[in-house]
Design a protein around this motif. Structure first.
Motif, PDB file in Angstrom:
ATOM      1  N   GLU A  71       2.278  11.065   6.273  1.00  9.47           N
ATOM      2  CA  GLU A  71       0.968  10.353   6.609  1.00  9.47           C
ATOM      3  C   GLU A  71       1.220   8.912   7.293  1.00  9.47           C
ATOM      4  O   GLU A  71       0.342   8.080   7.677  1.00  9.47           O
ATOM      5  CB  GLU A  71       0.050  10.108   5.374  1.00  9.47           C
ATOM      6  N   GLU A  72       2.553   8.511   7.578  1.00  7.21           N
ATOM      7  CA  GLU A  72       2.923   7.229   7.957  1.00  7.21           C
ATOM      8  C   GLU A  72       2.458   6.877   9.456  1.00  7.21           C
ATOM      9  O   GLU A  72       1.821   6.087   9.466  1.00  7.21           O
ATOM     10  CB  GLU A  72       4.620   7.145   8.425  1.00  7.21           C
ATOM     11  N   LYS A 115       0.803  -1.057  -0.011  1.00  3.41           N
ATOM     12  CA  LYS A 115      -0.010   0.083  -0.012  1.00  3.41           C
ATOM     13  C   LYS A 115       0.997   1.150   0.371  1.00  3.41           C
ATOM     14  O   LYS A 115       1.963   1.602   0.580  1.00  3.41           O
ATOM     15  CB  LYS A 115      -0.799  -0.016   1.226  1.00  3.41           C
ATOM     16  N   ALA A 172      -1.726   6.124   9.096  1.00  9.02           N
ATOM     17  CA  ALA A 172      -1.758   4.738   8.451  1.00  9.02           C
ATOM     18  C   ALA A 172      -1.262   3.713   9.360  1.00  9.02           C
ATOM     19  O   ALA A 172      -2.077   2.531   9.431  1.00  9.02           O
ATOM     20  CB  ALA A 172      -0.796   4.788   7.363  1.00  9.02           C
ATOM     21  N   ILE A 206       1.602   4.712   0.907  1.00  4.36           N
ATOM     22  CA  ILE A 206       1.596   5.878   2.071  1.00  4.36           C
ATOM     23  C   ILE A 206       2.145   7.290   1.750  1.00  4.36           C
ATOM     24  O   ILE A 206       3.445   7.210   1.906  1.00  4.36           O
ATOM     25  CB  ILE A 206       1.543   5.351   3.304  1.00  4.36           C
TER      26      ILE A 206
END
Length: 95
Positions: free
Chosen positions: A87-88, A81, A91, A83
């Motif tokens: 935004e790690e 996916k 998530a 990311i």
């Protein structure tokens, strides 16, 4: 040739054009050999099979000898996916 992994070059049986290297071959569940890349940009030609939706006819790029098919949307869903940076944290928390 599915289980054959010795170092080699796979060529067209009809005209001898170089198609794939054993370095790009990978193991999978299909009864046919599979490769991640061709030796030359024009090693193979691909065209849709009009009577088989989701199937692409693969032929020798030099002489047109039929090599088999590539099937779209065949196989497992992606296990990766994307990311975007920054935004790690959200998530990894399932948000």
């Amino acid at each position: 040739f599915k289980t054959h992994f010795s170092p080699c070059i796979y060529v067209c049986a009809k005209c001898g054009y170089e198609l794939f290297s054993s370095r790009s071959k990978y193991a999978h569940s299909s009864p046919w050999p599979a490769f991640t890349e061709t030796i030359h940009a024009d090693s193979v030609a691909k065209r849709p099979e009009h009577n088989r939706p989701g199937a692409i006819k693969v032929s020798c790029g030099r002489c047109g000898n039929g090599l088999g098919h590539e099937f779209l949307n065949d196989g497992p869903n992606s296990s990766l996916k994307f990311i975007p940076k920054g935004e790690e944290t959200s998530a990894s928390q399932g948000q």
